[in-house]
Design a protein around this motif. Structure first.
Motif, PDB file in Angstrom:
ATOM      1  N   THR A  59      -9.552   2.945  -5.790  1.00  0.00           N
ATOM      2  CA  THR A  59      -8.606   1.841  -5.562  1.00  0.00           C
ATOM      3  C   THR A  59      -8.426   1.582  -4.081  1.00  0.00           C
ATOM      4  N   TYR A  63      -9.286  -1.912  -2.035  1.00  0.00           N
ATOM      5  CA  TYR A  63      -8.320  -2.719  -1.300  1.00  0.00           C
ATOM      6  C   TYR A  63      -8.796  -3.001   0.122  1.00  0.00           C
ATOM      7  N   ILE A 298      -1.832  -0.347   2.522  1.00  0.00           N
ATOM      8  CA  ILE A 298      -1.682  -0.208   1.075  1.00  0.00           C
ATOM      9  C   ILE A 298      -2.667   0.815   0.523  1.00  0.00           C
ATOM     10  N   MET A 302      -1.503   4.169  -1.493  1.00  0.00           N
ATOM     11  CA  MET A 302      -1.965   4.473  -2.846  1.00  0.00           C
ATOM     12  C   MET A 302      -2.571   5.874  -2.925  1.00  0.00           C
ATOM     13  N   ASP A 398       1.420  -0.645  -6.815  1.00  0.00           N
ATOM     14  CA  ASP A 398       0.640  -1.766  -6.304  1.00  0.00           C
ATOM     15  C   ASP A 398       1.268  -3.101  -6.679  1.00  0.00           C
ATOM     16  N   GLY A 402       1.038  -4.792  -3.174  1.00  0.00           N
ATOM     17  CA  GLY A 402       0.174  -5.963  -3.099  1.00  0.00           C
ATOM     18  C   GLY A 402       0.881  -7.174  -2.510  1.00  0.00           C
TER      19      GLY A 402
END
Length: 442
Positions: A59, A63, A298, A302, A398, A402
């Motif tokens: 992930t 991103y 981000i 995560m 997220d 996001g």
């Protein structure tokens, strides 16, 4: 129960976040707190956290690549055309713009299941438009989070089909038979609460004019020049670069859907934009730096959040919390429903994943719901709502990271106060209330 590592660490995370401590530090400290409270030392806590960070490595890479792809799309100039068209359509219609963004976000969960991938592409170019219209960015954050959550709660397609399938499979594996259609039906009432929350956010809470301020105050004239805000849309003509950009976006989407990999999808788009010379190869360093600047935060959050979730799971604190809570309420359907949702809220606030919370809750909640005489429909509604609670408003989710990544591209949007607090209030409270209603109606 008040000494449970989940409760204490989540309280620490929320408190630090509200005090404007960077979310990365807040989650790190909360993870260490969870380990220490459960009896581990600092070294063991850190090692366990680091070992769990790999759970979100794919992930995180996705991103970062999406951030690079978004920067390259911006360099193509196609976003200028988009902003010009939206200026014509939405001038003086900021409420309609917020609702349109919510609609676009909803498509990202089922019709075109790219999740948050569209945010770094769509939102940063519109920030100047938001300020021109004096649209409160908290309304946009609420619209984006609604679109990232409500569809998978209510609609059995795309990510929603996965979410509903997890609920069904976990209930069956724990001894309560239910069909996928019944799960779909059971989640309509809780999901309706999110619609109420969205309408309150856009039409009541954040309807007044508001222009986000930068961290360092800049004279208004310089600010307008920096953002290219003018009274009239800037003239722009369609060029071959724009056609190649559209092809790259479509190709990235097709590859992502076929391979089910955001990494491959983003790489496809990036390579095509380089090959077609929309972005020159010697600009590679620039786009990578700007892409990491947009989405790198981000990605790291995560990773650390995955490590935090691993600490919570491995210490047994989640299971302990559920067992202690259910031991207190007995077989009272009303109390059981209330505490099931409350525990789900606490767990998901820490873990930051609705999908990852369902198996944990179902294993312990299904027998309790059966003992209390709750129907399979009511049980599915409670498990699904308990899993979804906390995703909106969690600093580690997220669904909030996001929107912040897009809205804070110019440094004017605070993750906690402008995204997490608004989405927590407008979605978790209605979800909780409507989840309770579902438990008694179904």
């Amino acid at each position: 129960m008040l000494t449970n590592a989940v409760i204490i660490s989540v309280i620490v995370m929320v408190a630090l976040s509200l005090l404007r401590v960077n979310v990365l530090f807040a989650i790190l400290i909360s993870s260490l707190t969870a380990g220490l409270v459960s009896g581990m030392n600092f070294s063991d806590s850190v090692n366990l956290m680091v070992s769990g960070m790999g759970g979100q490595a794919n992930t995180a890479l996705s991103y970062i690549l999406l951030g690079i792809f978004a920067v390259m799309i911006g360099l193509s100039g196609i976003t200028t055309l988009l902003v010009n068209q939206m200026l014509k359509i939405f001038t003086g219609k900021k409420t309609m713009l917020a609702l349109a963004i919510a609609g676009i976000a909803c498509l990202s969960q089922n019709a075109v299941p790219v999740h948050i991938a569209f945010i770094p592409i769509l939102i940063p170019p519109l920030l100047g438009l938001f300020d021109r219209l004096k649209l409160d960015r908290r309304a946009v954050a609420s619209a984006l989070t609604f679109g990232l959550k409500a569809p998978y709660i209510m609609i059995p397609a795309g990510f929603g089909l996965i979410f509903h399938g997890i609920i069904r499979d976990e209930m069956i594996s724990n001894g309560m038979n239910i069909s996928l259609s019944d799960v779909n039906l059971s989640m309509l009432i809780p999901g309706s609460g999110m619609i109420v929350g969205l309408l309150i956010a856009i039409f009541i809470s954040y309807r007044k004019d508001r222009v986000s301020k930068p961290a360092i105050q800049t004279p208004p004239a310089e600010l307008d020049m920096a953002e290219g805000i003018t009274d009239e849309p800037a003239p722009a003509a369609w060029k071959m670069e724009h056609t190649f950009t559209i092809i790259a976006i479509i190709a990235a989407l097709v590859v992502q859907l076929v391979s089910k990999s955001l990494v491959l999808g983003a790489l496809t788009g990036i390579i095509l934009l380089f090959i077609t010379r929309v972005v020159k190869f010697h600009d590679g360093d620039k786009v990578v730096q700007e892409g990491i600047g947009m989405m790198g935060m981000i990605a790291f959050v995560m990773l650390v959040a995955s490590g935090y979730a691993t600490v919570l799971k491995e210490t047994g604190s989640v299971t302990e919390l559920v067992e202690n809570t259910t031991g207190l309420v007995g077989n009272s359907p009303m109390l059981l429903a209330f505490f099931m949702l409350l525990v789900g809220l606490i767990i998901t606030m820490g873990i930051g994943s609705s999908f990852g919370t369902i198996p944990i809750l179902a294993a312990l909640y299904v027998p309790l719901c059966a003992a209390a005489g709750l129907s399979p429909l009511a049980t599915a509604a409670l498990i699904g709502t308990a899993g979804a609670l906390g995703d909106a408003g969690s600093p580690a989710s997220d669904s909030t990271l996001g929107p912040t990544a897009g809205l804070n591209a110019d440094g004017r949007h605070h993750h906690i106060w402008d995204t997490c607090v608004p989405t927590f209030l407008h979605y978790n409270i209605p979800l909780f209330i409507f989840g309770m209603i579902a438990a008694f109606v179904l």
